[in-house]
Write an enzyme that holds these catalytic residues in place. Structure first.
Site, short mmCIF file in Angstrom:
data_model
loop_
_atom_site.label_atom_id
_atom_site.label_comp_id
_atom_site.label_asym_id
_atom_site.label_seq_id
_atom_site.Cartn_x
_atom_site.Cartn_y
_atom_site.Cartn_z
N ASP A 185 -44.75 7.28 7.05
CA ASP A 185 -44.06 8.12 8.04
C ASP A 185 -43.65 9.45 7.42
OD1 ASP A 185 -42.51 9.13 10.09
OD2 ASP A 185 -41.48 7.24 10.49
N CYS A 204 -37.11 6.00 16.76
CA CYS A 204 -36.88 7.40 16.37
C CYS A 204 -35.44 7.82 16.75
CB CYS A 204 -37.95 8.30 17.01
SG CYS A 204 -37.89 9.99 16.42
N HIS A 261 -45.44 7.38 11.80
CA HIS A 261 -44.27 7.36 12.69
C HIS A 261 -44.61 6.79 14.08
CE1 HIS A 261 -40.26 8.71 13.76
NE2 HIS A 261 -40.74 9.26 14.86
#
Lengths: 167, 355
Positions: free
Chosen positions: B300, B143, B329
């Site tokens: 995601d 991320c 995600h």
């Protein structure tokens, strides 16, 4: 009760039908909501709400901050901002300590290399030069080979064990 | 008589379910339990080294440093015993390190991505090298952590980075129609400076709302219905409990870093276009030469796949791979399928490059 009857009673579970309907409804609602939040209108609405909230709360927040700052001053206590400024200075000191730790590691690595009778490579000369300049480099950039690191660790372990024996 | 017994059983079962529900909703699960040692700290950042789980001769020579986002706890990488990426990698013989960025205070509101990527990260890496005795290392960024590791890899390509793993990396912000976040933070609707002036750092609650509002029904309703339906299944309950513990433990994001993320990345898309300036130097992605694995989660909604694929065309790495996987995600690394899909693939890829 026979197996057949058990299977029959399981198939008759009214909650299963309810769950199926609920899940179908949630799936449909989920798709609709994902599409809704992905629109300019939603972005505009949430932006306006946030803006409004900040505008409404700003005068109260400022008044509270001023009053709190005055109270703390009267009580000879540091304000939040002052504590934060102090913390920033501590962080700067920590950074400098970390720089010094890096330099000490490299000096130790060079010295251990000498102690262990390892020839000092070109990297160590570079390291010495950069140390003199005060530059912060990684040990790898200083050219210290893996063997030298191991020597440092061995030496540290020896020192630690000596310390433990003394205790 | 039999009917009365059946009703009593039913009441007891319902009472047990309610007790379980109460427990998982009001307590925190024991997460991040893998034994580790603190080896370095700076400000709020902490570097941990996990206790090895294999014999020294079976271990990989190249240490692995894990970097997670700056607005969530990294405990997601070590969720619960028996279902932990860290534990899995330790069992495969990796020397695993984790950099926990900590919780920023008001004094950290000026911290930018620059500080994280080229001030804190290189120092932590220096410590990894010292402790492990290795000259080279692998970096795994997930991320926002993937943004930081990408910046690091481009700014300091000669520091020994051998392998770079990017998980659900938000690097390319060009597809504005595909990015719900980009719409929300558009300069016409969202005044980032006003928010930061009011709060200093970006409050955890606002970040959490932003992430959950992308899929409101799933996050605010379905998740709880799923738990209710499976209250009799301890496996599902414990998994939900651990995940809920992580999801509800949010942290604020340093103000300046948040501003940079919104203005320079979401709005101006500077990183992927080699226009981002960090500490006076341009982040040139073509300087990245490390072996590269980019993992994309097909489902995601926070970092859609279009954000992570472009990086492969920008780097100079000869050895690069794009791995697409079904999942969300967080689910690709912490979901029930992760141990069968994502983790073994990462191990296969990294293991071959860690000798």
């Amino acid at each position: 009760m026979s197996d057949g009857q058990e299977k029959g009673s399981k198939a008759f579970d009214p909650m299963e039908t309810f769950r199926g309907m609920r899940d179908a409804y949630l799936d449909a609602m989920a798709k609709t909501m994902v599409e809704a939040v992905n629109t300019e209108a939603y972005a505009q609405a949430t932006g306006a709400m946030l803006e409004g909230t900040l505008a409404v709360t700003a005068p109260f927040r400022e008044a509270m901050e001023k009053s709190l700052a005055n109270t703390l001053q009267q009580l000879s206590l540091p304000s939040r901002q002052e504590v934060a400024a102090l913390a920033e200075r501590f962080t700067n000191i920590e950074m400098r300590l970390d720089d010094m730790d890096a330099k000490l590691d490299r000096i130790e690595a060079i010295l251990c290399g000498e102690e262990e009778g390892e020839p000092l490579g070109e990297g160590s000369e570079d390291a010495a030069a950069s140390l003199a300049e005060g530059a912060v480099q990684s040990p790898a950039a200083a050219g210290g080979p893996q063997a030298r690191r191991k020597a440092v660790r061995r030496r540290r372990m020896r020192q630690r064990s000596a310390g433990n024996t003394r205790k | 008589m039999r009917q009365t017994g059946g009703v009593l059983d039913s009441f007891q079962a319902t009472a047990e379910r309610l007790r379980t529900l109460n427990r998982v909703m009001t307590t925190k699960a024991a997460i991040a339990q893998t034994p580790k040692e603190l080896v370095w700290t700076l400000n709020k950042a902490k570097l941990y080294r996990y206790a090895p789980m294999t014999e020294a001769e079976k271990r990989h020579a190249i240490p692995l440093l894990l970097i997670f986002a700056i607005m969530n706890r990294p405990s997601i990488l070590d969720l619960r015993p028996g279902h932990s990426f860290v534990e899995f990698m330790l069992r495969q013989g990796y020397d695993v390190y984790l950099l926990d960025w900590g919780v920023p205070g008001l004094e950290d509101r000026h911290m930018k991505l620059d500080d994280y990527a080229v001030e804190y990260l290189p120092r932590a890496i220096r410590k990894v090298k010292t402790v492990s005795g290795a000259e080279e290392f692998s970096l795994l960024g997930w991320c926002i952590g993937a943004i930081l590791t990408t910046i690091y890899a481009a700014m300091l390509p000669d520091e020994g980075l051998r392998n770079l793993l990017l998980l659900t990396a938000p690097l390319d912000f060009s597809n504005r129609n595909g990015l719900t976040f980009a719409k929300w933070v558009d300069e016409r609707y969202f005044d980032v400076d006003k928010v930061l002036e009011a709060f200093g750092n970006m409050p955890a609650e606002m970040i959490d709302y932003g992430a959950k509002a992308l899929k409101p029904v799933e996050n605010y309703l379905s998740s709880y219905y799923k738990l209710w339906d499976n209250l009799d299944d301890p496996r599902v309950v414990e998994s939900w409990h651990a995940m809920n513990t992580w999801v509800t433990d949010n942290i604020p994001m340093a103000g300046a870093a948040y501003r940079q993320l919104i203005v320079e990345l979401y709005r101006k898309n500077k990183l992927i276009n080699n226009q981002l300036v960090v500490r006076g130097g341009v982040v040139d992605l073509s300087r990245i030469r490390a072996n590269l694995l980019t993992v994309i989660a097909e489902g995601d909604h926070i970092t859609p796949p279009c954000q992570s694929a472009t990086i492969l065309t920008k780097v100079s790495s000869r050895d690069k791979e794009l791995y697409r996987i079904h999942g969300g995600h967080i689910g690709i690394m912490a979901g029930s399928a992760a141990a069968r899909t994502t983790w073994p693939h990462i191990d296969r890829w990294l293991g071959a490059r860690s000798r």
